[in-house]
Scaffold this active site. Sequence first.
Site, PDB file in Angstrom:
ATOM      1  N   CYS A  60       1.614   0.667  -8.726  1.00 22.89           N
ATOM      2  CA  CYS A  60       2.790   1.133  -7.971  1.00 22.89           C
ATOM      3  C   CYS A  60       3.930   1.396  -8.931  1.00 22.89           C
ATOM      4  O   CYS A  60       4.789   2.243  -8.676  1.00 22.89           O
ATOM      5  CB  CYS A  60       3.185   0.100  -6.931  1.00 22.89           C
ATOM      6  SG  CYS A  60       3.338  -1.553  -7.613  1.00 22.89           S
ATOM      7  N   GLY A 112       0.833  -1.207   0.000  1.00 23.81           N
ATOM      8  CA  GLY A 112       0.000   0.000   0.000  1.00 23.81           C
ATOM      9  C   GLY A 112       0.861   1.248   0.000  1.00 23.81           C
ATOM     10  O   GLY A 112       2.020   1.216  -0.435  1.00 23.81           O
ATOM     11  N   SER A 113       0.309   2.319   0.495  1.00 25.05           N
ATOM     12  CA  SER A 113       1.005   3.613   0.444  1.00 25.05           C
ATOM     13  C   SER A 113       2.182   3.647   1.423  1.00 25.05           C
ATOM     14  O   SER A 113       2.217   2.879   2.403  1.00 25.05           O
ATOM     15  CB  SER A 113       0.024   4.714   0.812  1.00 25.05           C
ATOM     16  OG  SER A 113      -0.484   4.472   2.104  1.00 25.05           O
ATOM     17  N   GLU A 158       5.728  -3.412   0.626  1.00 25.35           N
ATOM     18  CA  GLU A 158       5.683  -3.112  -0.814  1.00 25.35           C
ATOM     19  C   GLU A 158       4.886  -1.824  -0.954  1.00 25.35           C
ATOM     20  O   GLU A 158       3.655  -1.842  -0.962  1.00 25.35           O
ATOM     21  CB  GLU A 158       4.981  -4.246  -1.575  1.00 25.35           C
ATOM     22  CG  GLU A 158       5.704  -5.581  -1.517  1.00 25.35           C
ATOM     23  CD  GLU A 158       6.893  -5.669  -2.460  1.00 25.35           C
ATOM     24  OE1 GLU A 158       7.115  -4.724  -3.246  1.00 25.35           O
ATOM     25  OE2 GLU A 158       7.607  -6.683  -2.405  1.00 25.35           O
TER      26      GLU A 158
END
Length: 504
Positions: free
Chosen positions: A295, A239-240, A261
Amino acid sequence: MKDLLARLGIDEISSGAWIGSRALPTSGAVVGCADPSTGQTLASVRLAGPEQLEEVIRASQQAFEAWRSVPAPKRGEVVRQMGEVLRAHKDDLGRLVTLEVGKVLSEGLGEVQESIDMADLAVGMSRQLYGLSMHSERASHRMYEQWHPLGPVGVITAFNFPNAVWAWNTMVALISGDSVIWKPSIKASLNALAMHRLLAPVAEAHGFPGLLTLIMGADADVGEALIHDRRIPLISATGSTRMGRRVGQVVAGRLGRCLLELGGNNAIIVHKDADLELALRGIAFGAVGTAGQRCTSTRRVMLHRDIAEGFLDRLVALYERLPIGDPSLPGTLVGPLIDALAVEQYREAIEQARAQGGQVLTGAEVLDRPGFFVRPTIIRARPDMPICREETFAPILYAMVFDELEQAIAWNNDVPQGLSSSIFTDGFRAAERFLSATGSDCGIANVNIGTSGAEIGGAFGGEKETGGGREAGSDSWKAYMRRQTCTLNWGTDLPLAQGVSFDV
Ligand code: NAD
């Protein structure tokens, strides 16, 4: 649409907590899951709370205790059967990705294919969980290392890969002997439900109902309780960077393991000797594919001055021909953003870019139609503009002009994130310079390929604020296991290492 949801076992209101094929009663808020192409609610989930999480963790622990003793190749056989179920339902699952997160259909199907590929890869890995053997310095001694299962793994996933990111983690965790607790993004709950409802019965049929569990709840209670829990030795979170910073700190605080990640800010360098046709296509897929919500999406492009102006004209013309619309229709290349917040963030980033001196070359428009559609945007920018250092999860591309390759490599690296990077060049020296130890500082570095669309055979992940984690292929399985170094003495003496003597 109703038929599709029914075929995938999704009710009008589903429980937010599952142990195998058993739904736990939940009493949290009912959250609607919407189609981003229309804004219409597709189905809802009644969120789980910490009590259901407790039940899920206990079941996961119990399953782990038995599963870890199953020989790894036999665990691989269970994963192989999961891959077969995915194959049989690929079309429905791909359509659900398109319906709930707005990916164009070929990407929706591609995502499910990635999960199938992960199952296949993991089956092979289950016979290759190799340890090394070393020569002992002591006579009649043998040293080697072996890898054991780790425990229940908490898998936290982002909305934008609602199917494959779970598979990257879960297929490998399962062959490693771990059980999995999945906490998906609430924005992609239906995909999580569908995957869980299809695959949990496979584990159950082998006598492991708690091997796959699913928990959907608010970050503030369920998410936080999950990452704080000492019974879960590994949290793998996608995620962020904001989320990763929090998860990383909490898990480090209990000396647990994290696999992070996180966000990217990926650049493509187009050198003066590049094949410009390839570069155009690579940039288009990287910057516009998935509506800029990967991403690995291309967010910055650095063009050599000799080719910059003509190339930008062609790129702008290509952008203006892009078919935007219903992602389930053949021919559409750009679907919607995930929700109204994402549209707001797109608007804000463009406003900031303008205020910082950026010049919009095309795009910068929210489409006047239902759903969350925006026009892919190119902004002529300078690398020192603060907005160029941020990840905005939308199709905005910052274009910069360089004179020397060294300058472009420095710009590529001069951002907090370090996920993916590419150079387009036909020159051997430029390519090798980019890949050298002082070249790109990213986890992924490509030549004559864009920044997105990685293959599962390699280890996937990035450096710096991208979190440092590696998933999928190569030796990524090591993150899901614990290493044990073993020394055996088959002699009749007890020599000590380093020549130490201790005669008693
Ligand atoms: P997000 O950070 O908003 O949410 C990701 C997940 O974290 C969700 O499941 C969310 O519920 C959970 N979460 C948030 N706070 C939590 C907490 N305190 N405790 C436990 N869980 C918590 O991200 P998003 O909007 O869903 O996804 C987009 C982001 O994900 C982008 O930054 C993108 O670059 C990144 N991403 C990275 C990769 C990668 O492999 N590097 C892959 C896909 C997406």
